[in-house]
Motif scaffolding. Structure first.
Motif, PDB file in Angstrom:
ATOM      1  N   GLU A 143       0.868  -1.335  -0.165  1.00  0.00           N
ATOM      2  CA  GLU A 143       0.055   0.090  -0.145  1.00  0.00           C
ATOM      3  C   GLU A 143       1.011   1.298   0.095  1.00  0.00           C
ATOM      4  OE1 GLU A 143      -3.480  -0.585   0.458  1.00  0.00           O
ATOM      5  OE2 GLU A 143      -3.820   1.607  -0.037  1.00  0.00           O
ATOM      6  N   GLN A 144       2.019   1.455   0.805  1.00  0.00           N
ATOM      7  CA  GLN A 144       2.835   2.430   0.991  1.00  0.00           C
ATOM      8  C   GLN A 144       3.659   2.695  -0.466  1.00  0.00           C
ATOM      9  OE1 GLN A 144       2.439  -0.339   3.183  1.00  0.00           O
ATOM     10  NE2 GLN A 144       4.532  -0.373   4.075  1.00  0.00           N
ATOM     11  N   PHE A 165      -5.219  -0.705  -8.055  1.00  0.00           N
ATOM     12  CA  PHE A 165      -4.015  -1.336  -7.264  1.00  0.00           C
ATOM     13  C   PHE A 165      -4.419  -1.783  -5.925  1.00  0.00           C
ATOM     14  CE2 PHE A 165      -2.071   1.315 -10.631  1.00  0.00           C
ATOM     15  CZ  PHE A 165      -1.026   0.265 -11.163  1.00  0.00           C
ATOM     16  N   ALA A 166      -5.046  -0.931  -5.184  1.00  0.00           N
ATOM     17  CA  ALA A 166      -5.515  -1.421  -4.055  1.00  0.00           C
ATOM     18  C   ALA A 166      -6.278  -2.744  -4.005  1.00  0.00           C
ATOM     19  CB  ALA A 166      -6.046  -0.283  -3.029  1.00  0.00           C
ATOM     20  N   LEU A 197       1.834   3.021  -3.092  1.00  0.00           N
ATOM     21  CA  LEU A 197       1.057   3.470  -4.268  1.00  0.00           C
ATOM     22  C   LEU A 197       1.186   4.814  -4.588  1.00  0.00           C
ATOM     23  CD1 LEU A 197      -2.114   1.207  -3.534  1.00  0.00           C
ATOM     24  CD2 LEU A 197      -0.200   0.808  -4.997  1.00  0.00           C
ATOM     25  N   ASP A 198       1.630   5.546  -4.021  1.00  0.00           N
ATOM     26  CA  ASP A 198       1.649   6.953  -4.380  1.00  0.00           C
ATOM     27  C   ASP A 198       2.729   7.061  -5.497  1.00  0.00           C
ATOM     28  OD1 ASP A 198       0.110   7.936  -2.631  1.00  0.00           O
ATOM     29  OD2 ASP A 198       1.433   8.929  -0.950  1.00  0.00           O
ATOM     30  N   GLU A 199       3.823   6.475  -5.375  1.00  0.00           N
ATOM     31  CA  GLU A 199       4.948   6.436  -6.225  1.00  0.00           C
ATOM     32  C   GLU A 199       4.362   5.485  -7.768  1.00  0.00           C
ATOM     33  OE1 GLU A 199       9.308   5.644  -4.601  1.00  0.00           O
ATOM     34  OE2 GLU A 199       7.543   4.954  -3.014  1.00  0.00           O
ATOM     35  N   VAL A 200       3.713   4.536  -7.461  1.00  0.00           N
ATOM     36  CA  VAL A 200       3.172   3.889  -8.378  1.00  0.00           C
ATOM     37  C   VAL A 200       2.176   4.630  -9.424  1.00  0.00           C
ATOM     38  CG1 VAL A 200       1.469   1.913  -9.115  1.00  0.00           C
ATOM     39  CG2 VAL A 200       3.290   1.523  -7.385  1.00  0.00           C
ATOM     40  N   MET A 201       1.354   5.404  -8.688  1.00  0.00           N
ATOM     41  CA  MET A 201       0.426   6.180  -9.245  1.00  0.00           C
ATOM     42  C   MET A 201       0.962   7.332 -10.168  1.00  0.00           C
ATOM     43  SD  MET A 201      -2.425   4.972  -9.276  1.00  0.00           S
ATOM     44  CE  MET A 201      -3.218   6.448 -10.188  1.00  0.00           C
ATOM     45  N   THR A 202       2.150   7.931  -9.668  1.00  0.00           N
ATOM     46  CA  THR A 202       2.871   8.891 -10.448  1.00  0.00           C
ATOM     47  C   THR A 202       3.386   8.166 -11.646  1.00  0.00           C
ATOM     48  OG1 THR A 202       3.774   9.880  -8.224  1.00  0.00           O
ATOM     49  CG2 THR A 202       4.851  10.414 -10.280  1.00  0.00           C
TER      50      THR A 202
END
Ligand SMILES: CC(C)(COP(=O)(O)OP(=O)(O)OC[C@H]1O[C@@H](n2cnc3c(N)ncnc32)[C@H](O)[C@@H]1OP(=O)(O)O)[C@@H](O)C(=O)NCCC(=O)NCCS
Length: 158
Positions: free
Chosen positions: A20-21, A43-44, A23-28
């Motif tokens: 989960e942590q 993704f979640a 996902l910010d970078e994944v979404m970028t």
């Protein structure tokens, strides 16, 4: 072609389970490289569903990731992505090789994926690995003007 390592050589990319942590970078990355990106929720949901989700990092930097679903002797590669600034360096091939190995180790005899007919880069990669087109799903993807078909590709893993 880049090696994908699970060890701790800081100069080489390493593979780890997506969390989960991440996902910010994944979404970028996701938002930057697709016209119609997955949502954070996609993704979640994949993490919650227990799909095989991996991230490739060089040090702290996220280079790419994949999402693989394995069930009933078949595997489906749902997402394979490399950050724009790191494409064409062998990382996509490295991740695809890892996904294939993971699928095989979980008993999959066949790997499926969908790709846009307009995505020639991805098709070139998959062709190099021996994937063959087995079907077309009409209007599968959203597109700028209406919908775009999906090519369904398959690779036997035996
Ligand atoms: C498709 C993608 C995963 C490939 O990752 P990559 O790390 O750039 O691929 P590699 O460096 O391992 O390339 C391996 C081979 O694939 C082919 N290939 C990759 N990118 C290509 C491009 N832009 N044009 C033509 N061929 C390409 C080449 O044959 C390449 O070998 P070469 O560099 O020796 O010529 C990456 O471009 C990407 O993330 N694209 C955006 C997201 C996407 O389309 N994902 C796939 C959805 S189905």
């Amino acid at each position: 072609m880049s090696a994908v390592l699970k060890g701790n050589r800081p100069d080489l990319p390493s593979l780890a389970p997506m969390r989960e942590q991440d996902l910010d970078e994944v979404m970028t990355i996701e938002s930057a490289i697709y016209t119609h990106p997955w949502t954070r929720g996609n993704f979640a949901d994949s993490l919650r569903a227990g799909y095989e989700c991996r991230v490739l990092r060089l040090g702290d930097e996220l280079l790419g990731y994949f999402v693989l679903m394995v069930a009933a002797g078949e595997a489906h590669l749902l997402n394979l992505s490399i950050a724009a600034g790191h494409q064409r360096s062998g990382h996509g091939s490295g991740l695809l090789g890892e996904a294939m190995g993971l699928a095989r180790s979980q008993g999959a005899r066949s790997l499926f994926l969908e790709v846009r007919p307009s995505n020639s880069a991805a098709q070139a990669l998959y062709t190099r690995f021996g994937f063959r087109k087995i079907a077309v799903r009409r209007g599968y993807y959203p597109a700028h003007a209406g919908r775009e078909d999906a090519l369904v590709l398959n690779l036997p893993l035996a």
